[in-house]
Design an enzyme around this catalytic site. Structure first.
Site, PDB file in Angstrom:
ATOM      1  N   HIS A  17     -20.994  25.635   7.037  1.00 62.67           N
ATOM      2  CA  HIS A  17     -19.756  25.325   7.764  1.00 62.67           C
ATOM      3  C   HIS A  17     -20.017  25.300   9.269  1.00 62.67           C
ATOM      4  CE1 HIS A  17     -18.148  27.438   4.076  1.00 62.67           C
ATOM      5  NE2 HIS A  17     -17.440  26.331   4.048  1.00 62.67           N
TER       6      HIS A  17
ATOM      7  N   GLN B 248     -17.267  14.501  -2.982  1.00 63.28           N
ATOM      8  CA  GLN B 248     -16.080  14.781  -2.162  1.00 63.28           C
ATOM      9  C   GLN B 248     -16.117  13.938  -0.878  1.00 63.28           C
ATOM     10  OE1 GLN B 248     -14.568  18.880  -1.523  1.00 63.28           O
ATOM     11  NE2 GLN B 248     -15.520  18.752   0.467  1.00 63.28           N
TER      12      GLN B 248
HETATM   13  O1  PAF Z   1     -15.239  21.560   0.659  1.00 63.41           O
HETATM   14  C1  PAF Z   1     -14.259  22.334   0.735  1.00 63.41           C
HETATM   15  O2  PAF Z   1     -14.366  23.457   1.221  1.00 63.41           O
HETATM   16  C2  PAF Z   1     -12.910  21.871   0.215  1.00 63.41           C
HETATM   17  O3  PAF Z   1     -13.033  21.070  -0.894  1.00 63.41           O
HETATM   18  C3  PAF Z   1     -12.021  21.203   1.281  1.00 63.41           C
HETATM   19  C4  PAF Z   1     -12.639  19.916   1.817  1.00 63.41           C
HETATM   20  C5  PAF Z   1     -11.806  22.172   2.440  1.00 63.41           C
HETATM   21  C6  PAF Z   1     -10.669  20.855   0.686  1.00 63.41           C
HETATM   22  O4  PAF Z   1     -10.017  21.989   0.182  1.00 63.41           O
END
Ligand code: PAF
Length: 279
Positions: free
Chosen positions: A34, A150
């Site tokens: 992150h 995603q």
């Molecule tokens: O990757 C994640 O942490 C989640 O899927 C996100 C993009 C924050 C959506 O809840």
């Protein structure tokens, strides 16, 4: 750093933003993966916003919503030191009011990989990210390559719904032994954590084979599966060699492909991927 919870409060604060805004959506439990998104956003924008929301609608009934690791003090301390401007920690009832029934589905792309394995998951992700984009209207949205499907789905929905922000996909961050960072890794015991190196090792073998001229997608899948099966603790759930934008399984890899895997180790499902490249 402003920590905001209610939607009106967030809107009021965003009105005063004069300059570019980068958004990093998260579910908390922040790790270096992150932080690489946050740091990239910090370099590229005047303001950086991070959302922390464990989105219930992307978890299935049997999934780990209730054991999803969550430590706000730890997360907020890190974000403060990264000089984030806004953190939004909304209440579930405000995001999904009683009677909620509006969802975003990215049709075909959601039918593969994690979307096939976790029914409703990609709809949940697409819905929350769309809601975040509507609220923040960022100039840039930051996502990780680790969740390749995603990222692919969100890039598609940004185009389809006419949003104008850039979607920046940042590389997967790995431990020194190659294991991709994930909030789920803390559920592995030390033996399982050692076994998890097999994921990246299997993907690297497919890249080696591709670099040495193997372009048959079926054989590349077999190479990955064989490496995974050499680890007794690893139970492969899928092995995919697919088009990077379509996510459809390939027969033949010409210049590039997305190799992605889901593997159960103990009770934890780990995912990983690499993009095959000509070298
Ligand atoms: O990757 C994640 O942490 C989640 O899927 C996100 C993009 C924050 C959506 O809840």
């Amino acid at each position: 750093m402003k920590i905001l919870t209610s939607l009106p409060e967030l809107r009021r604060n965003l009105r005063n933003v004069s300059g570019s805004l980068g958004l990093v959506p998260t579910m908390g439990s922040l790790h270096e993966g992150h932080l690489s998104l946050v740091r990239t956003a910090r370099k590229q924008n005047d303001y950086v916003a991070v959302s922390i929301f464990v989105n219930p609608i992307q978890f299935g009934p049997e999934e780990d919503l209730n054991i999803y690791p969550w430590n706000h003090d730890h997360d907020l301390g890190i974000l403060e030191s990264e000089k984030v401007d806004f953190v939004w920690i909304p209440d579930t009832k405000e995001v999904y009011p009683d009677g909620y029934q509006t969802y975003v589905t990215v049709d075909k792309l959601s039918s593969h990989l994690e979307g096939a394995r976790r029914p409703g998951h990609m709809r949940g992700v697409a819905t929350i990210v769309t809601k975040l984009l509507i609220v923040f209207i960022p100039d840039r949205l930051y996502l990780g390559q680790k969740d390749a499907q995603q990222s692919c789905i969100i890039k598609r929905l940004v185009v389809d719904l006419g949003f104008t922000m850039d979607v920046i996909i940042c590389p997967t961050v790995r431990d020194s032994d190659g294991v991709a960072l994930s909030s789920r890794n803390i559920h592995l015991n030390s033996v399982e954590r050692n076994a998890a190196v097999v994921l990246y090792r299997s993907l690297c073998e497919s890249q080696d084979a591709f670099s040495n001229g193997e372009s048959d997608a079926g054989r590349l899948r077999t190479i990955i599966a064989d490496v995974l099966c050499s680890e007794p603790l690893a139970q492969p759930l899928y092995v995919s060699v697919a088009g990077i934008d379509t996510l459809q399984e390939l027969q033949h890899v010409s210049d590039t492909a997305l190799c992605s895997i889901a593997v159960k180790i103990g009770s934890v499902v780990l995912i990983d991927n690499i993009v095959l490249e000509d070298s």
